[in-house]
Design an enzyme around this catalytic site. Structure first.
Site, short mmCIF file in Angstrom:
data_model
loop_
_atom_site.label_atom_id
_atom_site.label_comp_id
_atom_site.label_asym_id
_atom_site.label_seq_id
_atom_site.Cartn_x
_atom_site.Cartn_y
_atom_site.Cartn_z
N LYS A 147 0.85 -1.19 0.00
CA LYS A 147 0.00 0.00 0.00
C LYS A 147 0.89 1.24 0.00
O LYS A 147 1.91 1.28 0.70
CB LYS A 147 -0.90 -0.02 1.24
CG LYS A 147 -1.95 1.09 1.30
CD LYS A 147 -2.84 0.97 2.55
CE LYS A 147 -3.97 1.99 2.55
NZ LYS A 147 -4.85 1.87 3.73
N SER A 203 -9.96 1.95 2.65
CA SER A 203 -9.06 2.72 1.81
C SER A 203 -8.04 1.86 1.07
O SER A 203 -7.48 2.30 0.06
CB SER A 203 -8.29 3.74 2.66
OG SER A 203 -7.47 3.08 3.61
N SER A 251 -10.41 -0.31 6.85
CA SER A 251 -9.76 -0.25 5.53
C SER A 251 -9.06 -1.52 5.07
O SER A 251 -8.61 -1.57 3.93
CB SER A 251 -8.75 0.89 5.50
OG SER A 251 -9.42 2.08 5.24
N1 GLN Z 1 -13.48 4.43 5.85
C1 GLN Z 1 -12.93 4.88 7.10
C2 GLN Z 1 -12.52 6.33 7.01
O1 GLN Z 1 -12.63 6.87 5.94
C3 GLN Z 1 -11.80 4.02 7.54
C4 GLN Z 1 -10.57 4.26 6.76
C5 GLN Z 1 -9.43 3.42 7.22
O2 GLN Z 1 -9.60 2.42 7.90
N2 GLN Z 1 -8.25 3.87 6.89
O3 GLN Z 1 -12.13 6.93 7.97
#
Ligand code: GLN
Length: 492
Positions: free
Chosen positions: A78, A158, A182
């Site tokens: 990532k 994400s 995410s």
């Molecule tokens: N979708 C969540 C957010 O936008 C979690 C994102 C994540 O786990 N990095 O905060």
């Protein structure tokens, strides 16, 4: 020869050990697949030269009988992880062409164990999002499509690039990070396995910070066993991260196939949402039945503060983000947009460098931390967080070994379909996952079924702190019963 990209990580490890193929052949097969799959936009940077050099080095260690546990295994990373000499952007314009001088602890442990880096994977900007549509590099496409449809779907976020790359056989496994879901939500949207370890299990050093008290790195792979193999290399104490915990790293793979007989599995009644689709409800019941058939005992449990988790998360996470992202000022990293004076330079850089969702989070975070609102929002959210954690502690104190829930409230949705008019619509994707980050617990998402349009759906298992092994054992039971989910290839 079989298609080397469709092997599991465990089978590839075996094939390398048996010298059925070389690490270089395995890497080249993946590099070729990546080239044909660029339409998915999973990789934001391919690193073929580095990959081949690492693969050759792995072949040399295999020949000498000195192979590490991941020797020759091609992985994607990532783009939130710092990689020495290789661009890291967090998929934000503000990092521009930032090239780190150092390697994150998690990735350095993967290379120490012989793994090969194929490239850097797309993600939501600074890991803020649930669909991989906030990336400065554009959206990632899910390799899955609805039956009879050519509409593009999101892979979740994400870590959408990680999930899409693993699901499309563009790597044998990938790193992700999970602040509110995410890893687990994109794993569920793409029919693969992803685990968020206990907070403190993997070092956060060298990972771009989003919300430091919630962020945790973890692996994606196509089987539960493969995630267990990767976890062993990724986990461990690191003096460079003061929140990393000093306890031995178990052989997670040994948990695969272990009996779950007599284990007590909690079904939290608060996760049964009003208006939840019948499909999700049936998937959940099916998962419970599978665990029961394997000898586990199912009990209804209560996590009474669940409904406050999402609002509290969307106070705590932006608050920490607004503080962490203060460092991107045009002076120290990446992009700079000039101005009349230094203040204007900061303002221009931040206005141009950050995308809309990141700006929204910084504004919310700054607001909830400001004098006068701190007690009403931030402090209250922290108190709610303590209550959420206590809910889980109470359930585990009743002898419950793990908790079973759906991973997401729906299957993957269309690109551009959600969150345009109302960002909350997007935030609701995290309803089943944020509680786990708020409580610092481990959670695994395992594919368990398909919806009526043929899209994969996942179940989540939540464990006691540092008891990832139980999640691997239980996840394996679900995987054995549900089978594997492979997207029909349309991209190459
Ligand atoms: N979708 C969540 C957010 O936008 C979690 C994102 C994540 O786990 N990095 O905060």
């Amino acid at each position: 020869m079989t298609d080397l990209t469709s092997l599991t990580l465990a089978d590839a490890r075996e094939g390398l050990a048996q010298k059925s193929f070389t690490a270089l052949e395995l890497t080249d097969a993946h590099l070729a697949a990546m080239e044909k799959a660029r339409v998915l936009n999973a990789y934001v940077l391919e690193t073929p030269e580095q990959a081949r050099a690492q693969a050759k080095a792995a072949d040399a260690t295999i020949a000498k009988g000195e192979a590490g546990p991941l020797a020759g295994i091609p992985l994607g990373v990532k783009d939130l992880f710092a990689t020495t000499g290789v661009r890291a952007t967090a998929c934000s314009k503000i990092l521009g062409n930032f090239i780190p001088q150092y390697e994150s602890t998690v990735t350095s442990q993967l290379w120490r164990d012989g793994a090969v880096m194929l490239g850097k994977l797309n993600c939501d900007e600074f890991a803020m999002g649930s669909s991989n549509e906030t990336s400065a590099f554009g959206p990632v496409l899910n390799p899955w499509r609805r039956e009879g449809s050519v509409a593009n779907l999101v892979p979740g976020g994400s870590s959408g690039g990680s999930a899409s790359a693993v699901a499309a056989n563009l790597c044998l496994g990938a790193t992700g990070t999970d602040t509110g879901g995410s890893i687990r939500q994109p794993a569920a949207f793409t029919g693969i396995v992803g685990i968020k370890p206990t907070y403190g299990r993997c070092s956060r050093w060298g990972i771009v910070a989003f919300a430091s008290s919630l962020d945790q790195a973890g692996p994606f792979a196509r089987t539960v066993r493969d995630t267990a193999i990767l976890m062993r290399s990724m986990a461990g104490h690191d003096p460079k991260d003061t929140t990393s915990v000093d306890r031995p790293v178990p052989d997670y793979e040994a948990a695969i196939g272990k009996s779950v007989k007599g284990m007590k599995i909690g079904i939290p009644k608060e996760y049964r949402l009003d208006g939840m689709s019948g499909e999700i409800d049936r998937l959940w019941a099916q998962g419970a039945d599978w665990l029961k058939s394997a000898g586990a005992e199912l009990v209804e449990v209560s996590l009474p503060h669940t409904k406050y988790a999402l609002p509290a998360y969307y106070v705590v996470a932006p608050a920490e983000a607004s503080s962490n992202l203060a460092r991107y000022d045009g002076v120290r990293y990446g992009a700079r947009v000039s101005g009349k004076n230094i203040i204007e330079m900061y303002e221009n850089t931040r206005a141009e460098g950050f995308g809309a969702e990141v700006r929204r989070r910084i504004m919310i975070g700054t607001y909830v931390l400001s004098a006068g609102y701190y007690d009403a929002y931030y402090l209250r959210a922290q108190k709610v967080r303590t209550l959420i954690k206590k809910d889980f502690e109470d359930v585990f104190a009743q002898g419950v070994h793990a908790i079973l829930t759906p991973a997401t409230p729906s299957a993957a949705f269309g690109v551009g379909e959600k969150g345009k008019a109302d960002p909350i619509e997007m935030y609701l994707n995290d309803i089943f996952t944020v509680t786990v980050n708020m409580a610092g617990l481990p959670g695994i998402a395992v594919p368990a079924g398909a919806d009526k349009q043929g899209l994969p759906l996942g179940l989540q298992l939540i464990g006691r702190p540092f008891d990832e092994e139980t999640l691997f054992s239980l996840g394996d039971v679900i995987e054995q019963a549900a089978g594997h989910f492979t997207a029909r290839k349309w991209w190459a």
